[in-house]
Design a protein around this motif. Structure first.
Motif, PDB file in Angstrom:
ATOM      1  N   LYS A 123       0.813  -1.070  -0.044  1.00 60.89           N
ATOM      2  CA  LYS A 123      -0.065   0.010  -0.170  1.00 60.89           C
ATOM      3  C   LYS A 123       0.960   1.300   0.061  1.00 60.89           C
ATOM      4  CE  LYS A 123      -3.960  -1.873   2.277  1.00 60.89           C
ATOM      5  NZ  LYS A 123      -4.981  -1.870   3.478  1.00 60.89           N
ATOM      6  N   PHE A 124       0.447   2.021  -0.861  1.00 60.00           N
ATOM      7  CA  PHE A 124       1.242   3.472  -1.091  1.00 60.00           C
ATOM      8  C   PHE A 124       0.099   4.649  -0.941  1.00 60.00           C
ATOM      9  CE2 PHE A 124       3.515   0.314  -3.168  1.00 60.00           C
ATOM     10  CZ  PHE A 124       4.989   0.415  -2.666  1.00 60.00           C
ATOM     11  N   LYS A 125       0.417   5.589   0.077  1.00 60.12           N
ATOM     12  CA  LYS A 125      -0.416   6.689   0.067  1.00 60.12           C
ATOM     13  C   LYS A 125       0.415   7.886  -0.648  1.00 60.12           C
ATOM     14  CE  LYS A 125      -1.140   8.067   4.298  1.00 60.12           C
ATOM     15  NZ  LYS A 125      -1.260   8.049   5.735  1.00 60.12           N
ATOM     16  N   MET A 126      -0.546   8.691  -1.299  1.00 60.47           N
ATOM     17  CA  MET A 126      -0.172   9.612  -2.333  1.00 60.47           C
ATOM     18  C   MET A 126      -1.031  10.668  -2.526  1.00 60.47           C
ATOM     19  SD  MET A 126      -0.309   7.006  -5.564  1.00 60.47           S
ATOM     20  CE  MET A 126       0.494   6.071  -4.659  1.00 60.47           C
ATOM     21  N   ILE A 127      -0.584  11.913  -2.972  1.00 57.82           N
ATOM     22  CA  ILE A 127      -1.474  13.013  -3.086  1.00 57.82           C
ATOM     23  C   ILE A 127      -2.318  12.768  -4.652  1.00 57.82           C
ATOM     24  CG2 ILE A 127      -1.792  15.465  -3.768  1.00 57.82           C
ATOM     25  CD1 ILE A 127       0.554  15.705  -1.916  1.00 57.82           C
ATOM     26  N   ASP A 128      -1.721  12.438  -5.647  1.00 60.71           N
ATOM     27  CA  ASP A 128      -2.425  12.374  -6.760  1.00 60.71           C
ATOM     28  C   ASP A 128      -2.332  10.829  -7.442  1.00 60.71           C
ATOM     29  OD1 ASP A 128      -3.510  12.773  -9.299  1.00 60.71           O
ATOM     30  OD2 ASP A 128      -2.146  14.259 -10.096  1.00 60.71           O
ATOM     31  N   ARG A 129      -3.165  10.042  -6.925  1.00 59.69           N
ATOM     32  CA  ARG A 129      -3.315   8.504  -7.318  1.00 59.69           C
ATOM     33  C   ARG A 129      -3.531   8.515  -8.704  1.00 59.69           C
ATOM     34  NH1 ARG A 129      -7.611   6.105  -3.393  1.00 59.69           N
ATOM     35  NH2 ARG A 129      -9.509   7.131  -3.899  1.00 59.69           N
ATOM     36  N   GLU A 130      -4.492   9.493  -9.376  1.00 62.18           N
ATOM     37  CA  GLU A 130      -5.148   9.186 -10.679  1.00 62.18           C
ATOM     38  C   GLU A 130      -3.688   9.236 -11.857  1.00 62.18           C
ATOM     39  OE1 GLU A 130      -8.072   8.375 -10.994  1.00 62.18           O
ATOM     40  OE2 GLU A 130      -8.294   8.557  -8.740  1.00 62.18           O
ATOM     41  N   LYS A 131      -2.812   9.908 -11.545  1.00 64.63           N
ATOM     42  CA  LYS A 131      -1.590  10.038 -12.188  1.00 64.63           C
ATOM     43  C   LYS A 131      -1.052   8.769 -12.412  1.00 64.63           C
ATOM     44  CE  LYS A 131       0.732  13.827 -12.213  1.00 64.63           C
ATOM     45  NZ  LYS A 131       1.802  14.926 -11.795  1.00 64.63           N
ATOM     46  N   ILE A 132      -1.010   8.039 -11.208  1.00 61.80           N
ATOM     47  CA  ILE A 132      -0.053   6.718 -11.196  1.00 61.80           C
ATOM     48  C   ILE A 132      -1.064   5.704 -11.658  1.00 61.80           C
ATOM     49  CG2 ILE A 132       0.821   4.917  -9.588  1.00 61.80           C
ATOM     50  CD1 ILE A 132       2.379   7.522  -9.557  1.00 61.80           C
ATOM     51  N   ILE A 133      -2.431   5.810 -11.609  1.00 64.03           N
ATOM     52  CA  ILE A 133      -3.389   4.774 -12.023  1.00 64.03           C
ATOM     53  C   ILE A 133      -3.390   4.787 -13.675  1.00 64.03           C
ATOM     54  CG2 ILE A 133      -6.005   4.501 -12.318  1.00 64.03           C
ATOM     55  CD1 ILE A 133      -6.211   4.954  -9.474  1.00 64.03           C
ATOM     56  N   GLU A 134      -3.203   6.000 -14.089  1.00 67.10           N
ATOM     57  CA  GLU A 134      -3.149   6.290 -15.621  1.00 67.10           C
ATOM     58  C   GLU A 134      -2.154   5.421 -16.232  1.00 67.10           C
ATOM     59  OE1 GLU A 134      -2.653   9.902 -18.696  1.00 67.10           O
ATOM     60  OE2 GLU A 134      -3.952  10.365 -16.907  1.00 67.10           O
ATOM     61  N   ILE A 166      -2.682   1.840 -16.241  1.00 69.20           N
ATOM     62  CA  ILE A 166      -3.496   1.496 -17.505  1.00 69.20           C
ATOM     63  C   ILE A 166      -2.716   1.422 -18.625  1.00 69.20           C
ATOM     64  CG2 ILE A 166      -5.679   2.188 -18.723  1.00 69.20           C
ATOM     65  CD1 ILE A 166      -6.700   3.138 -16.019  1.00 69.20           C
ATOM     66  N   ASN A 167      -2.025   2.572 -18.930  1.00 67.62           N
ATOM     67  CA  ASN A 167      -1.256   2.575 -20.308  1.00 67.62           C
ATOM     68  C   ASN A 167      -0.297   1.413 -20.297  1.00 67.62           C
ATOM     69  OD1 ASN A 167      -2.774   4.909 -21.138  1.00 67.62           O
ATOM     70  ND2 ASN A 167      -1.235   6.256 -20.252  1.00 67.62           N
ATOM     71  N   ALA A 168       0.173   0.808 -19.277  1.00 65.59           N
ATOM     72  CA  ALA A 168       0.953   0.003 -19.324  1.00 65.59           C
ATOM     73  C   ALA A 168       0.414  -1.654 -19.126  1.00 65.59           C
ATOM     74  CB  ALA A 168       2.031  -0.051 -18.006  1.00 65.59           C
ATOM     75  N   LYS A 169      -1.005  -1.269 -19.220  1.00 69.22           N
ATOM     76  CA  LYS A 169      -1.588  -2.662 -19.485  1.00 69.22           C
ATOM     77  C   LYS A 169      -1.931  -3.511 -18.076  1.00 69.22           C
ATOM     78  CE  LYS A 169      -2.029  -2.744 -24.421  1.00 69.22           C
ATOM     79  NZ  LYS A 169      -2.221  -1.415 -24.617  1.00 69.22           N
ATOM     80  N   VAL A 170      -1.630  -2.888 -16.946  1.00 73.50           N
ATOM     81  CA  VAL A 170      -1.721  -3.515 -15.586  1.00 73.50           C
ATOM     82  C   VAL A 170      -3.429  -3.428 -15.217  1.00 73.50           C
ATOM     83  CG1 VAL A 170      -1.217  -3.171 -13.292  1.00 73.50           C
ATOM     84  CG2 VAL A 170       0.518  -2.735 -15.177  1.00 73.50           C
ATOM     85  N   ASN A 171      -3.660  -4.648 -14.672  1.00 74.15           N
ATOM     86  CA  ASN A 171      -5.149  -4.781 -14.171  1.00 74.15           C
ATOM     87  C   ASN A 171      -5.498  -3.607 -12.877  1.00 74.15           C
ATOM     88  OD1 ASN A 171      -7.640  -5.447 -13.952  1.00 74.15           O
ATOM     89  ND2 ASN A 171      -6.960  -7.147 -12.654  1.00 74.15           N
ATOM     90  N   VAL A 172      -6.163  -2.504 -13.494  1.00 72.57           N
ATOM     91  CA  VAL A 172      -6.458  -1.610 -12.502  1.00 72.57           C
ATOM     92  C   VAL A 172      -8.139  -1.824 -12.041  1.00 72.57           C
ATOM     93  CG1 VAL A 172      -6.731   0.952 -11.786  1.00 72.57           C
ATOM     94  CG2 VAL A 172      -5.027   0.079 -13.145  1.00 72.57           C
ATOM     95  N   VAL A 173      -8.413  -1.832 -10.783  1.00 69.63           N
ATOM     96  CA  VAL A 173      -9.832  -2.157 -10.532  1.00 69.63           C
ATOM     97  C   VAL A 173     -10.574  -1.177  -9.624  1.00 69.63           C
ATOM     98  CG1 VAL A 173      -9.715  -4.754 -10.833  1.00 69.63           C
ATOM     99  CG2 VAL A 173      -9.241  -3.593  -8.505  1.00 69.63           C
TER     100      VAL A 173
END
Length: 104
Positions: free
Chosen positions: A83-94, A97-104
């Motif tokens: 688990k990692f806490k961060m300010i802008d998780r949407e940037k990391i999620i994007e 997703i672009n690297a084709k990792v399963n984001v749920v």
């Protein structure tokens, strides 16, 4: 110490907290490359942490919320969780997703 491999590209380096439990959190840099995810704690921490795994070993990436903060929970195929806490998780999620990792 973090070093890129010959065929590797750094996608982002982001300051985060590695969330061990509510009383234990370690500040450091989360680095995503086209092949790996790496967390390296800052040298100022008493508790030194270095985590590295291949992006292909990621089973899923999920959002998690802790009181007053947001983060990501990364589960590996071996059922290990980080688990990692961060300010802008949407940037990391994007990036995941672009690297084709399963984001749920």
């Amino acid at each position: 110490m973090f070093e890129l491999k010959d065929d590797e590209t750094l996608l982002i380096s982001y300051q985060v907290y590695y969330y061990i439990n509510p009383k234990e959190q370690v500040i450091g840099d989360l680095r995503l490359t086209n092949q790996r995810t790496i967390f390296e704690s800052k040298k100022i921490n008493l508790q030194q942490e270095y985590i590295e795994f291949l992006n292909s070993d990621i089973l899923k990436v999920e959002k998690f919320n802790q009181t007053m903060s947001k983060g990501l929970k990364i589960t590996l195929n071996k059922e290990q969780e980080y688990k990692f806490k961060m300010i802008d998780r949407e940037k990391i999620i994007e990036i995941y997703i672009n690297a084709k990792v399963n984001v749920v």
